[in-house]
Enzyme design. Sequence first.
Site, PDB file in Angstrom:
ATOM      1  N   ARG A 176     -21.942  -1.848 -24.366  1.00 36.45           N
ATOM      2  CA  ARG A 176     -21.529  -0.851 -25.441  1.00 36.45           C
ATOM      3  C   ARG A 176     -22.636  -0.060 -25.955  1.00 36.45           C
ATOM      4  NH1 ARG A 176     -16.505  -0.948 -29.786  1.00 36.45           N
ATOM      5  NH2 ARG A 176     -17.670  -3.009 -30.160  1.00 36.45           N
ATOM      6  N   ASP A 459     -16.839  -7.142 -37.022  1.00 37.01           N
ATOM      7  CA  ASP A 459     -17.397  -6.299 -36.390  1.00 37.01           C
ATOM      8  C   ASP A 459     -17.552  -4.640 -37.807  1.00 37.01           C
ATOM      9  OD1 ASP A 459     -16.099  -4.369 -35.669  1.00 37.01           O
ATOM     10  OD2 ASP A 459     -16.525  -4.462 -33.414  1.00 37.01           O
TER      11      ASP A 459
END
Length: 539
Positions: A176, A459
């Site tokens: 990602r 996150d």
Amino acid sequence: MTDPSQTPSLDLPDGVAVTGALKPGYEQILSRQALELIATLHRELEPRRQERLAARQEVVRAIADGEDLDFLPETASIREDDSWRVAEHAPGLVDRRVEMTGPTDRKMTINAMNSGARVWLADQEDANTPLWENVVEGPMNLRDAIAGTISFTSPEGKEYALKTTDQAQLPTIVMRPRGWHLDEKHITVDGERTSGGLVDFALSMCASATLQLEAGKGPYFYLPKMEHYLEARLWNDAFTIAQDALGIPRGTIRATCLIETYPAAFQMEEILYELREHSAGLNAGRWDYLFSIIKTYRTRGRDFVLPDRNAVTMTAPMMRAYTNLLVRTCHKRGAHAIGGMAAFIPSKDEEVNKAAFEKVTADKQREAEDGFDGSWVAHPGMVQTCLDVFDRVLGDRPNQVDNTREDVQVTAADLLDVKATPGEVTEQGLRANIDVGLQYLATWLTGRGAVGIHNLMEDAATAEISRSQVWQWINNDITLTDTGEVVTQELVERLVDEVVTTLPGDASNYEEAKRLFLAVAVADEYADFLTVPAYEEMP
């Protein structure tokens, strides 16, 4: 002190400058081929990237003027055409019933590859930080994992290594990159900062694409935070440019798109269509989606005010509409639908574990029964739980793309029905946002993007939803149901001071995090991304 004789030098193409510190081995990742690809991508795509970022602001202004998100009339023909489908499932991406997520540091890379998951989302975005060392060493670690040469010894002397070097037995790596909104300040082309996402993509392609193909898989990516199908077209063009530059057949790259912004929920089919030659499906990203709801509708009053973060579950009407539509859209076009994150980290407290495993099992059971082909976990200890649930539903089938969910009919009003979300705004919820936001930011600024807080792996989306909720509650004069106080800047500042004294470690460690959190949580103007100003604070 670094020995100057050991500092590598780079073969720089014309117009390219690299200002980040160089360590031995960096020249292999920052190769001339990689830097030439970055330069090509920048020169061909940067003007359009800036146009798309400006267009995001136009959407926000239109909503502030009273317009609402809706399915686009100009792309109705794409949605109504039943003949098109995305590419056939790529090698290593046929069975995705459990996907492990995590940053690309060396220890995490080994643990993820040993986790037993079918896919590893190797995260250079929200579970990472764009510290220069992470930008370069992430692709290095992925290359070594694919080559089977990776190892790591911790400061305590513990050794980590792959259980096997047979790539067929290891998770498929799907990297990602950063979103379109983030720059890379250490690599410039013709004096301009480059796109962080394109830098991540190019470094990964040049370091690992050939190795991945030799291993019988391919270069695969997760694409974050897109807000419009033209942003997907931009990625598709980047893929075409890179494949041509590296001599790889078009369609070799595959991408799964995160539907984690409010505007993207109304353009799922268009996003698949733009990437159809390269598409591997869509993913439902919960926290960023809630963050995007607040960001997009921040001026529209209490109908779009969300309750405490932990009160918003995937069973809320708007979330059911969003996930059901995602499954229906993917399977209609032959694409995978991947479910959301189970962020729980196993604890030494068995009672905590028991309750958490029950919640995760129920969450994954709902996703599997809804038709999702797989789901995410944030810790190796949760892989088997997710796998067991999907095994029961899928059996011997690698996926359930044939479950087309034709029963699903979702309207724009269903997606916009935020006010039907059950839950309250409480001081406990406000304190929780401050607590998690400060702890996460303090760690993020040191270069770590995945942080275990209160038995959850958090996150960057965590910090974004936390500070966004605080801003939203202040700007809507929300009354806390458990104390009767109105949320104001003064209340938030007082609670920040109180919460800091309860956090792990010395309170002085949170001074910079506190300043950044308050700078966006109580500001008059809403900042689109916390990570943009925070990045400027990094070395």
